[in-house]
Design a protein around this motif. Structure first.
Motif, PDB file in Angstrom:
ATOM      1  N   VAL A  28       0.847  -1.192   0.000  1.00 27.19           N
ATOM      2  CA  VAL A  28       0.000   0.000   0.000  1.00 27.19           C
ATOM      3  C   VAL A  28       0.884   1.245   0.000  1.00 27.19           C
ATOM      4  O   VAL A  28       1.669   1.451   0.929  1.00 27.19           O
ATOM      5  CB  VAL A  28      -0.921   0.025   1.232  1.00 27.19           C
ATOM      6  CG1 VAL A  28      -1.841   1.236   1.183  1.00 27.19           C
ATOM      7  CG2 VAL A  28      -1.738  -1.265   1.336  1.00 27.19           C
ATOM      8  N   PRO A  29       0.753   2.091  -1.034  1.00 24.65           N
ATOM      9  CA  PRO A  29       1.528   3.333  -1.040  1.00 24.65           C
ATOM     10  C   PRO A  29       0.946   4.347  -0.050  1.00 24.65           C
ATOM     11  O   PRO A  29      -0.270   4.447   0.110  1.00 24.65           O
ATOM     12  CB  PRO A  29       1.397   3.832  -2.474  1.00 24.65           C
ATOM     13  CG  PRO A  29       0.182   3.162  -3.024  1.00 24.65           C
ATOM     14  CD  PRO A  29      -0.031   1.907  -2.244  1.00 24.65           C
ATOM     15  N   VAL A  30       1.839   5.075   0.605  1.00 24.19           N
ATOM     16  CA  VAL A  30       1.415   6.099   1.556  1.00 24.19           C
ATOM     17  C   VAL A  30       1.701   7.464   0.931  1.00 24.19           C
ATOM     18  O   VAL A  30       2.845   7.769   0.599  1.00 24.19           O
ATOM     19  CB  VAL A  30       2.167   5.957   2.896  1.00 24.19           C
ATOM     20  CG1 VAL A  30       1.806   7.092   3.847  1.00 24.19           C
ATOM     21  CG2 VAL A  30       1.863   4.610   3.527  1.00 24.19           C
ATOM     22  N   ASP A  31       0.646   8.238   0.765  1.00 24.38           N
ATOM     23  CA  ASP A  31       0.818   9.595   0.242  1.00 24.38           C
ATOM     24  C   ASP A  31       0.078  10.575   1.147  1.00 24.38           C
ATOM     25  O   ASP A  31      -0.622  10.183   2.091  1.00 24.38           O
ATOM     26  CB  ASP A  31       0.359   9.695  -1.214  1.00 24.38           C
ATOM     27  CG  ASP A  31      -1.099   9.306  -1.427  1.00 24.38           C
ATOM     28  OD1 ASP A  31      -1.883   9.297  -0.457  1.00 24.38           O
ATOM     29  OD2 ASP A  31      -1.464   9.021  -2.582  1.00 24.38           O
ATOM     30  N   ALA A  32       0.249  11.846   0.873  1.00 19.20           N
ATOM     31  CA  ALA A  32      -0.357  12.887   1.708  1.00 19.20           C
ATOM     32  C   ALA A  32      -1.879  12.772   1.736  1.00 19.20           C
ATOM     33  O   ALA A  32      -2.504  12.989   2.779  1.00 19.20           O
ATOM     34  CB  ALA A  32       0.081  14.268   1.220  1.00 19.20           C
ATOM     35  N   ALA A  33      -2.471  12.404   0.616  1.00 14.46           N
ATOM     36  CA  ALA A  33      -3.932  12.292   0.565  1.00 14.46           C
ATOM     37  C   ALA A  33      -4.427  11.172   1.477  1.00 14.46           C
ATOM     38  O   ALA A  33      -5.427  11.335   2.189  1.00 14.46           O
ATOM     39  CB  ALA A  33      -4.395  12.043  -0.877  1.00 14.46           C
ATOM     40  N   ARG A  34      -3.730  10.037   1.487  1.00 12.76           N
ATOM     41  CA  ARG A  34      -4.144   8.917   2.349  1.00 12.76           C
ATOM     42  C   ARG A  34      -4.021   9.304   3.821  1.00 12.76           C
ATOM     43  O   ARG A  34      -4.867   8.956   4.638  1.00 12.76           O
ATOM     44  CB  ARG A  34      -3.302   7.677   2.034  1.00 12.76           C
ATOM     45  CG  ARG A  34      -3.816   6.424   2.710  1.00 12.76           C
ATOM     46  CD  ARG A  34      -2.980   5.209   2.350  1.00 12.76           C
ATOM     47  NE  ARG A  34      -3.053   4.835   0.957  1.00 12.76           N
ATOM     48  CZ  ARG A  34      -3.935   3.967   0.446  1.00 12.76           C
ATOM     49  NH1 ARG A  34      -4.818   3.386   1.219  1.00 12.76           N
ATOM     50  NH2 ARG A  34      -3.921   3.678  -0.835  1.00 12.76           N
ATOM     51  N   ILE A  35      -2.962  10.022   4.169  1.00 11.83           N
ATOM     52  CA  ILE A  35      -2.784  10.471   5.548  1.00 11.83           C
ATOM     53  C   ILE A  35      -3.914  11.409   5.945  1.00 11.83           C
ATOM     54  O   ILE A  35      -4.485  11.293   7.036  1.00 11.83           O
ATOM     55  CB  ILE A  35      -1.402  11.126   5.736  1.00 11.83           C
ATOM     56  CG1 ILE A  35      -0.306  10.054   5.623  1.00 11.83           C
ATOM     57  CG2 ILE A  35      -1.317  11.859   7.075  1.00 11.83           C
ATOM     58  CD1 ILE A  35       1.103  10.612   5.579  1.00 11.83           C
TER      59      ILE A  35
END
Length: 153
Positions: A28-35
């Protein structure tokens, strides 16, 4: 010995289909939107997670993902792959070892560690990795269906 598995064609493994060593994972990629989505879902707007100016002045030198965001990726494995549909978390313990940063890809790995046929409870070893680094680990206990429901006509 571990044995890597994919999602069961029915959506979930039943108790009799499980064995110790079965393993499944999901990257699972972690990006600013997911945070930010996690902050909104959890109502945790700690500036360490959402404010770069604040986070850059901390020991982490920048924003990091919520620990429970990274831990939640294991829920996707448990609910969708191993054991899959019909399984339910009963308990979980998690230790966090390293921060997860924007741009990291967390691989959630779940391995069947023990099976209690009497209670239909399964103990799972849970890990989160970024590359070869273990960022979190722990154990979960889940209840697994004993049989599948018949298909409705």
């Amino acid at each position: 010995m571990t044995h890597s598995v994919q999602a069961h064609p029915s959506g979930g493994y039943i108790l009799d289909e499980l064995h110790v060593g079965m393993t499944a994972e999901k990257a699972v990629p972690v990006d600013a939107a997911r945070i930010l989505q996690f902050a909104e879902a959890s109502d945790d707007f700690n500036p360490l997670h959402v404010d770069e100016a604040f986070a850059s002045k901390t020991a982490y030198r920048g924003r990091i993902a919520h620990g429970l965001l990274s831990a939640s990726f294991g829920s996707a494995v448990v609910g969708m792959i191993l054991p899959g549909a019909g399984s339910i978390f009963l308990s979980q313990n998690t230790s966090f070892h390293k921060p997860v940063r924007i741009g990291d890809v967390v691989t959630a790995r779940v391995t069947v560690a023990a099976i209690d046929p009497e209670s239909a409870r399964v103990t799972l070893k849970c890990e989160g990795l970024v590359g070869d680094d273990v960022v979190l680990d722990g154990e979960a206990t889940v209840r697994v269906p004993r049989r599948r429901r018949p298909a409705k006509d």
